[in-house]
Design a protein around this motif. Structure first.
Motif, PDB file in Angstrom:
ATOM      1  N   SER A 362      -7.467   4.222 -14.874  1.00 27.83           N
ATOM      2  CA  SER A 362      -9.088   5.085 -15.828  1.00 27.83           C
ATOM      3  C   SER A 362      -9.322   4.148 -16.675  1.00 27.83           C
ATOM      4  O   SER A 362     -10.550   4.044 -17.060  1.00 27.83           O
ATOM      5  CB  SER A 362      -8.336   6.654 -15.764  1.00 27.83           C
ATOM      6  OG  SER A 362      -6.942   6.312 -17.878  1.00 27.83           O
ATOM      7  N   SER A 386      -1.751   3.899  -3.783  1.00 33.88           N
ATOM      8  CA  SER A 386       0.238   4.284  -4.068  1.00 33.88           C
ATOM      9  C   SER A 386       0.094   3.468  -5.679  1.00 33.88           C
ATOM     10  O   SER A 386       0.279   2.407  -5.103  1.00 33.88           O
ATOM     11  CB  SER A 386       0.731   4.214  -2.676  1.00 33.88           C
ATOM     12  OG  SER A 386       2.700   4.264  -3.269  1.00 33.88           O
ATOM     13  N   ALA A 411      -1.219   1.202 -16.218  1.00 33.46           N
ATOM     14  CA  ALA A 411      -1.206   2.304 -16.880  1.00 33.46           C
ATOM     15  C   ALA A 411       0.002   2.818 -16.979  1.00 33.46           C
ATOM     16  O   ALA A 411       0.931   2.575 -16.854  1.00 33.46           O
ATOM     17  CB  ALA A 411      -2.011   3.180 -15.966  1.00 33.46           C
ATOM     18  N   ASP A 412       0.466   3.661 -18.220  1.00 37.08           N
ATOM     19  CA  ASP A 412       1.434   4.118 -18.592  1.00 37.08           C
ATOM     20  C   ASP A 412       2.495   5.477 -17.772  1.00 37.08           C
ATOM     21  O   ASP A 412       3.875   5.111 -16.934  1.00 37.08           O
ATOM     22  CB  ASP A 412       1.594   5.100 -19.787  1.00 37.08           C
ATOM     23  CG  ASP A 412       0.622   6.263 -20.172  1.00 37.08           C
ATOM     24  OD1 ASP A 412      -0.229   6.396 -18.722  1.00 37.08           O
ATOM     25  OD2 ASP A 412       0.639   6.922 -20.419  1.00 37.08           O
ATOM     26  N   GLY A 413       1.609   6.170 -16.880  1.00 34.64           N
ATOM     27  CA  GLY A 413       2.035   6.835 -15.576  1.00 34.64           C
ATOM     28  C   GLY A 413       2.102   5.916 -14.688  1.00 34.64           C
ATOM     29  O   GLY A 413       3.839   6.017 -14.073  1.00 34.64           O
ATOM     30  N   SER A 441      -0.447  10.121 -20.343  1.00 35.44           N
ATOM     31  CA  SER A 441      -1.042  10.844 -19.149  1.00 35.44           C
ATOM     32  C   SER A 441      -1.049  10.300 -18.023  1.00 35.44           C
ATOM     33  O   SER A 441      -1.700   9.272 -18.079  1.00 35.44           O
ATOM     34  CB  SER A 441      -2.297  12.245 -20.327  1.00 35.44           C
ATOM     35  OG  SER A 441      -3.481  11.305 -20.025  1.00 35.44           O
ATOM     36  N   TYR A 442      -1.463  11.148 -17.088  1.00 35.00           N
ATOM     37  CA  TYR A 442      -2.097  10.835 -16.099  1.00 35.00           C
ATOM     38  C   TYR A 442      -3.583  11.391 -15.997  1.00 35.00           C
ATOM     39  O   TYR A 442      -4.492  12.240 -16.119  1.00 35.00           O
ATOM     40  CB  TYR A 442      -1.821  12.347 -14.841  1.00 35.00           C
ATOM     41  CG  TYR A 442       0.127  11.774 -14.375  1.00 35.00           C
ATOM     42  CD1 TYR A 442       0.283  10.605 -15.033  1.00 35.00           C
ATOM     43  CD2 TYR A 442       0.378  12.721 -13.762  1.00 35.00           C
ATOM     44  CE1 TYR A 442       1.772   9.827 -14.159  1.00 35.00           C
ATOM     45  CE2 TYR A 442       1.906  12.356 -13.807  1.00 35.00           C
ATOM     46  CZ  TYR A 442       2.273  10.829 -13.446  1.00 35.00           C
ATOM     47  OH  TYR A 442       3.921  11.062 -13.123  1.00 35.00           O
ATOM     48  N   ILE A 444      -6.124   9.868 -15.043  1.00 32.50           N
ATOM     49  CA  ILE A 444      -7.596  10.181 -14.075  1.00 32.50           C
ATOM     50  C   ILE A 444      -7.711  11.380 -13.721  1.00 32.50           C
ATOM     51  O   ILE A 444      -8.507  12.313 -13.483  1.00 32.50           O
ATOM     52  CB  ILE A 444      -7.226   8.856 -12.905  1.00 32.50           C
ATOM     53  CG1 ILE A 444      -7.863   8.697 -12.092  1.00 32.50           C
ATOM     54  CG2 ILE A 444      -5.462   9.598 -12.629  1.00 32.50           C
ATOM     55  CD1 ILE A 444      -7.615   7.816 -11.217  1.00 32.50           C
TER      56      ILE A 444
END
Ligand SMILES: Cc1ncc(C[n+]2csc(CCOP(=O)(O)OP(=O)(O)O)c2C)c(N)n1
Ligand SMILES: [Mg+2]
Length: 515
Positions: A362, A386, A411-413, A441-442, A444
């Motif tokens: 995101s 994926s 992104a972290d997740g 966070s997730y 998106i």
């Protein structure tokens, strides 16, 4: 020479000289053969998803496949998600999976499973070698299969006895078919679509997003007035100064509908009709307007560049002057860390010929406009959806291009799926700066929760999208795997840290605190 050695020799002679591996007992003869055969670089990955994603990144940049070495069905299973991504990106991969010796399978010992069936949906080609005499030929066929346009995952399964029994010597790779040329009809149709009035669009992916393709698209657009866009996700795109700048179809459905609205005729260049990533209640699956007519200039396996050359000729655009991006980087952003500030600084910091591996999810979505006037660079994306591809892809790209800097916008997740990549980056001293976007966070999925119309969302649901309690410390995680790094909380710190990372020879991680 045993079967394993005949295979390694076949791979090296066939140009496949890098292997991303996570071996087990059934692959020990292959591993032993590595020391008897010169020319194979073997890179250890500590999880199979790292090996398969690295093979994808390597091939995108080296333009030839790497091999993997995976341990039976479970090793393959761990690697499948990134093989799915590679297959969707039409990346050539020689995916080698060890199996029990042929006579041992009947006993159903612990690691036994149906490997062919597991590999099938994620491979374009699957074969189990019957005996040691066939291993080299099967390996040569696997290389040819992987490289057959547009490129695919070729899975070769090697029962243990095919590796240790006496082999037949190395085999030669069969002739690989060239990309087919498009028909004259395809050219005439495309020319008609572009010249039939305003509101036409060229939709590009694949080879069309490389230097020659972009230049041709620019000429055709300048001559006919058509718009040019790229698919939302592409295997590899050349960008920055000196290139024709192309925007992508946006990911969010409403933005995509707005971007494509008014398009009456769309010419597909190696691309597919644009559709939404997911279905949403009350939103269409197709992103183009209902009245839009489609014309296929070239299919993914066809020669898009040749087709565009011909099309340029057909519409009289071969000498048309074009407007290319200038080197005009934005100023370094200051102050608070936000997505657009990161994009702006990135536009200033991307080094000449940098490779950007984009799993920014995101945060990274809007990075194109601010980076289009940066130094020339290459942009790699995930075509299979994926997550957990970014760090492996960066690893493979850096192995393929030791003279270029890789920036992994991560992104972290998504990072946490294949974080072990950092250890491989440290062991191989790969030149990668990871810009780790820590929004805890997730993010998106928070947007998606609203988009799909979920009601009465409470704490339990939100906890599934939240990465705090405990907070991840990516600098410590990196340090534990031998990668130096630092955490930044302002854009000034960001600018300095990324510059420091780029100056280092080897991997570096900049953890960017977004909240
Ligand atoms: C293998 C796989 N598992 C789960 C998902 C679903 N999924 C899509 S995005 C996402 C979260 C991404 O979070 P992060 O990488 O932190 O990016 P952010 O949204 O915060 O920008 C998840 C779990 C997926 N796409 N692929
Ligand atoms: Mg996140």
């Amino acid at each position: 020479m045993n079967g394993a050695e005949s295979l390694v020799r076949t791979l090296v002679n066939g140009g496949v000289d890098v292997c991303f591996s996570n071996p087990g007992t059934s692959e020990m003869h292959f591993v032993a053969a590595l020391d008897r055969v010169d020319g194979m670089r073997c890179v250890l990955a500590l999880f199979e998803g790292v090996a398969t994603g690295a093979a994808d990144g390597y091939a995108r940049m080296a333009e030839k496949p790497a091999a993997t070495l995976l341990h039976l069905g479970p090793g393959l299973a761990n690697g499948l998600a990134n093989l799915h991504n590679a297959q969707k990106a039409s990346t050539p991969v020689v995916n080698i999976v060890g199996d029990h010796a042929t006579y041992h399978r009947q006993y159903n010992s612990p690691l036994t499973s149906d490997i062919e069936t597991a590999a099938e949906p994620f491979s374009g080609w699957v074969r189990t070698s019957p005996d040691a005499k066939h291993v080299a030929i099967d390996g040569a066929d696997a290389i040819a299969a992987a490289m057959t346009p547009p490129g695919q995952v070729a899975t070769l399964i090697l029962p243990g006895d095919t590796a240790w029994d006496e082999g037949a010597g190395s085999a030669v790779v069969p002739k690989i078919p060239e990309r087919a040329k498009v028909s004259e009809d395809a050219i005439k149709e495309a020319a008609r679509a572009l010249q039939a009035g305003p509101a036409a669009m060229l939709l590009l992916t694949g080879l069309a997003l490389r230097d020659k393709g972009l230049e041709l698209a620019a000429r055709i657009s300048a001559k006919t007035g058509c718009r040019v866009m790229a698919q939302t996700f592409n295997r590899r795109m050349e960008r920055g100064a000196g290139r024709f700048s192309v925007e992508r179809v946006p990911y969010p459905v409403d933005q995509a509908l707005a971007a494509l609205n008014g398009t009456k005729r769309m010419v597909l260049v190696g691309s597919k009709e644009p559709v939404a990533f997911f279905a949403y209640p009350d939103k269409p699956s197709k992103l183009s307007p209902e009245y839009c007519e489609f014309t296929t200039l070239s299919r993914p396996e066809e020669d898009s560049v040749h087709a565009m050359e011909w099309l340029a000729d057909e519409v009289g655009a071969t000498k048309q002057p074009v407007d290319l991006s200038k080197y005009a980087p934005p100023a370094l952003a200051k102050g608070k860390i936000e997505a657009m500030s990161i994009a702006q600084s990135l536009g200033a910091l991307i080094p000449e010929n940098g490779i950007i591996v984009d799993e920014g999810v995101s945060t990274g979505r809007g990075f194109f406009p601010a980076t289009k006037n940066a130094h020339p660079h290459t942009w790699l994306q995930n075509m299979g959806g994926s997550i957990g591809i970014g760090m492996p892809l960066a690893t493979g790209a850096a192995v393929a291009c030791p003279d270029r800097k890789v920036i992994n916008v991560q992104a972290d997740g998504s990072a946490m799926y294949t974080i072990q990549s950092l250890w491989t980056q440290a062991r191989e001293n790969l030149d990668i700066v990871t810009i780790l976007l820590n929004n805890r966070s997730y993010a998106i999925l928070r947007m998606e929760l609203a988009n799909v119309g979920a009601q009465n969302v409470g704490r339990k649901a939100l906890d599934m999208l939240d990465l705090s309690r405990p907070d991840l410390d990516f600098v410590k995680l990196a340090s534990g795997m031998g990668v130096p790094g630092e955490r930044v909380t302002t854009m000034e710190e960001f600018n300095d840290a990324v510059a420091r990372g780029l100056a280092v020879k080897g991997p570096y991680l900049v953890e960017v605190m977004l909240v």
